[in-house]
Each structure stands twice: as C-alpha cells, then as structure tokens.
Design an enzyme around this catalytic site. Sequence first.
Site, PDB file in Angstrom:
ATOM      1  N   GLY A  60       2.797   4.482   3.972  1.00 42.61           N
ATOM      2  CA  GLY A  60       1.757   3.514   4.559  1.00 42.61           C
ATOM      3  C   GLY A  60       1.386   2.501   3.586  1.00 42.61           C
ATOM      4  O   GLY A  60       2.435   1.272   3.514  1.00 42.61           O
ATOM      5  N   GLY A  61       0.420   2.628   2.938  1.00 40.12           N
ATOM      6  CA  GLY A  61      -0.073   1.487   1.970  1.00 40.12           C
ATOM      7  C   GLY A  61       0.981   0.952   1.112  1.00 40.12           C
ATOM      8  O   GLY A  61       0.957  -0.386   1.021  1.00 40.12           O
TER       9      GLY A  61
ATOM     10  N   TRP B  25       3.385   0.020   8.794  1.00 40.99           N
ATOM     11  CA  TRP B  25       2.560  -1.124   8.200  1.00 40.99           C
ATOM     12  C   TRP B  25       1.290  -0.763   8.928  1.00 40.99           C
ATOM     13  O   TRP B  25       0.065  -1.570   8.455  1.00 40.99           O
ATOM     14  CB  TRP B  25       3.042  -2.417   8.747  1.00 40.99           C
ATOM     15  CG  TRP B  25       4.337  -2.828   8.337  1.00 40.99           C
ATOM     16  CD1 TRP B  25       5.129  -2.183   7.280  1.00 40.99           C
ATOM     17  CD2 TRP B  25       4.992  -4.007   8.296  1.00 40.99           C
ATOM     18  NE1 TRP B  25       6.216  -2.941   6.786  1.00 40.99           N
ATOM     19  CE2 TRP B  25       6.127  -3.818   7.512  1.00 40.99           C
ATOM     20  CE3 TRP B  25       4.737  -5.222   9.289  1.00 40.99           C
ATOM     21  CZ2 TRP B  25       7.055  -5.417   7.509  1.00 40.99           C
ATOM     22  CZ3 TRP B  25       5.824  -6.237   9.352  1.00 40.99           C
ATOM     23  CH2 TRP B  25       6.991  -6.176   8.488  1.00 40.99           C
ATOM     24  N   LYS B  26       0.955  -0.103   9.799  1.00 44.02           N
ATOM     25  CA  LYS B  26      -0.283   0.100  10.680  1.00 44.02           C
ATOM     26  C   LYS B  26      -0.939  -1.110  11.096  1.00 44.02           C
ATOM     27  O   LYS B  26      -0.161  -1.947  11.614  1.00 44.02           O
ATOM     28  CB  LYS B  26      -1.167   0.814   9.711  1.00 44.02           C
ATOM     29  CG  LYS B  26      -0.796   2.008   8.972  1.00 44.02           C
ATOM     30  CD  LYS B  26      -1.873   3.074   8.349  1.00 44.02           C
ATOM     31  CE  LYS B  26      -1.158   3.919   7.667  1.00 44.02           C
ATOM     32  NZ  LYS B  26      -2.124   5.124   7.287  1.00 44.02           N
TER      33      LYS B  26
ATOM     34  N   HIS C 196       1.248  10.402  15.127  1.00 38.67           N
ATOM     35  CA  HIS C 196       0.669   9.962  13.866  1.00 38.67           C
ATOM     36  C   HIS C 196      -0.809  10.698  13.873  1.00 38.67           C
ATOM     37  O   HIS C 196      -1.555  10.600  14.949  1.00 38.67           O
ATOM     38  CB  HIS C 196       0.675   8.534  13.471  1.00 38.67           C
ATOM     39  CG  HIS C 196       0.434   8.118  12.181  1.00 38.67           C
ATOM     40  ND1 HIS C 196      -1.019   8.137  11.693  1.00 38.67           N
ATOM     41  CD2 HIS C 196       1.142   7.763  11.037  1.00 38.67           C
ATOM     42  CE1 HIS C 196      -1.131   7.890  10.366  1.00 38.67           C
ATOM     43  NE2 HIS C 196       0.407   7.633  10.033  1.00 38.67           N
TER      44      HIS C 196
HETATM   45  C1  PEP Z   1       0.919   6.825   6.873  1.00 42.14           C
HETATM   46  O1  PEP Z   1       0.246   6.336   7.571  1.00 42.14           O
HETATM   47  O2  PEP Z   1       2.021   7.484   7.339  1.00 42.14           O
HETATM   48  C2  PEP Z   1       0.734   7.173   5.574  1.00 42.14           C
HETATM   49  C3  PEP Z   1       1.350   8.356   4.846  1.00 42.14           C
HETATM   50  O3  PEP Z   1       0.003   6.468   4.712  1.00 42.14           O
HETATM   51  P1  PEP Z   1      -0.143   6.270   3.326  1.00 42.14           P
HETATM   52  O4  PEP Z   1       1.250   6.120   2.574  1.00 42.14           O
HETATM   53  O5  PEP Z   1      -0.922   5.277   3.055  1.00 42.14           O
HETATM   54  O6  PEP Z   1      -0.988   7.679   2.509  1.00 42.14           O
END
Ligand code: PEP
Length: 251
Positions: free
Chosen positions: A234-235, A11-12, A96
């Site tokens: 992520g997103g 979720w960051k 990360h």
């Molecule tokens: C992440 O932050 O680990 C990631 C893969 O982000 P996204 O899926 O948004 O590229």
Amino acid sequence: MSRKNIVAGNWKMNLDLKSGHKLTQEICKADRDSNVQVILAVPFIHLSEVGAVSRYSSTISLAAQNVHFESNGAFTGEISSAMLKSTGAEYVLIGHSERRTLFNESNDVIKKKVDAALAKGLKVIFCCGESLEVRKKKRQNTFVKGQIVKGLFHLTPKQFKNVIIAYEPIWAIGTGETASPEQAQEMHAYIRKQIEAKYEGQGSKTSILYGGSVKPDNAKELFAQQDIDGGLVGGASLKAKTFVPIINAFK
Ligand code: PEP
C-alpha cells in the site's frame, strides 16, 4: 497462471491522474528485476492512462481495486468486469480488508465478485486476513480458512488457476506494524496446504503474496520465506523510490 514472484502496488484512493502518470513512468523506466511481475492496482479513473504508459512493458500489469458483481444496469457509481477488461485491466483486487470493513462487503458479496470477474476473463487477487482480536485468540488459521472457503472454494480447478492470494493481516495494514517473516510464512504455508487439499497439484502453483506495511527494509526478509511469493504493497507503492527497491528485493 503459474506461480511467480509478484509485487503489486495498491494505490488505494491516492494520487491524481498527473501524479499517477508520473509514478508509472518512473516505475517503467526503473532498473527492475525482470523476473518479477509488477501489478499496479490503481483507482478506476487511472486505468486507461496507466495502461497506456505501461503497456510496452511486459512485466507491468494493470489491476483495478474493486468491481461490481452485476454485468450492467442501474448501479450508479459502480464498475463492471467487462468495463474493467475494456480498459486493459488484467487483474482485480477482491476482498481487501478496507472493502470488507469500511464498505461492509460480506463473504457472499465477495464470492459473487470473484465469479463475475473470472467470468469476464479477469484474474483475481483475493485478499484475506485476520484482525488483531482474532489473532489474540489464536483463531487466525480458522478465520482465514473460512474467508478462502467462502470466497473461493466453490471454483472449479480451472477457474482457481486464475487466482492469486494476498494474505494481509488487518493489524499490519497501514499501521507500520509488519507480521514477522515467521508469522507470515506460517500462514502462507497453511493457506498453501488448504489449497492443495482442495485442488490437488495447485498448492505449489498458486502465488501467495504478503501484505501489511511492506517496506524496502523488510521486503527482503519476507520474500526470502519459502511460501511468500511477493507482496501487496500500500503506502510504499506510492513513490518509485520506495516501491522499486521492494520489486528488487528478491535477489
Ligand atoms: C494494503 O492496503 O494492501 C496494504 C498492505 O497497505 P500498507 O502496505 O500500507 O500496509
């Protein structure tokens, strides 16, 4: 830990407590592939709340997004492994690319975090991946191997069993650009080979996730690759309507 299909949501720094609670409920109630382990890597302040909502679901586990390597003391704003454990967190993301680049975490710091987390019984999701510059020079294998050797290969075989790898090419994170299934497979096979060379018998037992703009419409093809055991998302993990189809993309 044995090799399994895993979809982890990162979720960051997104979602307030109420929205995090709602999203967790939606994921818990959704019609999900029961062979897939879902891991929710949530902001520190959400851990207890998300843990309380998801604890009756054996296929949903809780992860933190970061940890400090010291066990306690005067480190304002930091969180220790024991604190994470006490919330019910089972996993922690370490290394990360956003931590490495925006917060200047070196391989040495990452190694210390790995040791601290494992010592307190947390499982580690170890992130690695090259920048576009490195890939353009075709040095991605050496670069990723370096990250793994420096961050993980001091571990004993027993400790290494509690590690999941997430290969996340930096150029694909949050950019909408995804590594092709072939590019990802090539790197995953390479990583698996390095693990096998260092820890005999462990290569085929380690879960290796792909991360970098995983979406409902590309997850199936990525997860169909022989050495890709799932994704770090992520997103697309911020909404049940995009996250659940990714969880169900193995079939
Ligand atoms: C992440 O932050 O680990 C990631 C893969 O982000 P996204 O899926 O948004 O590229």
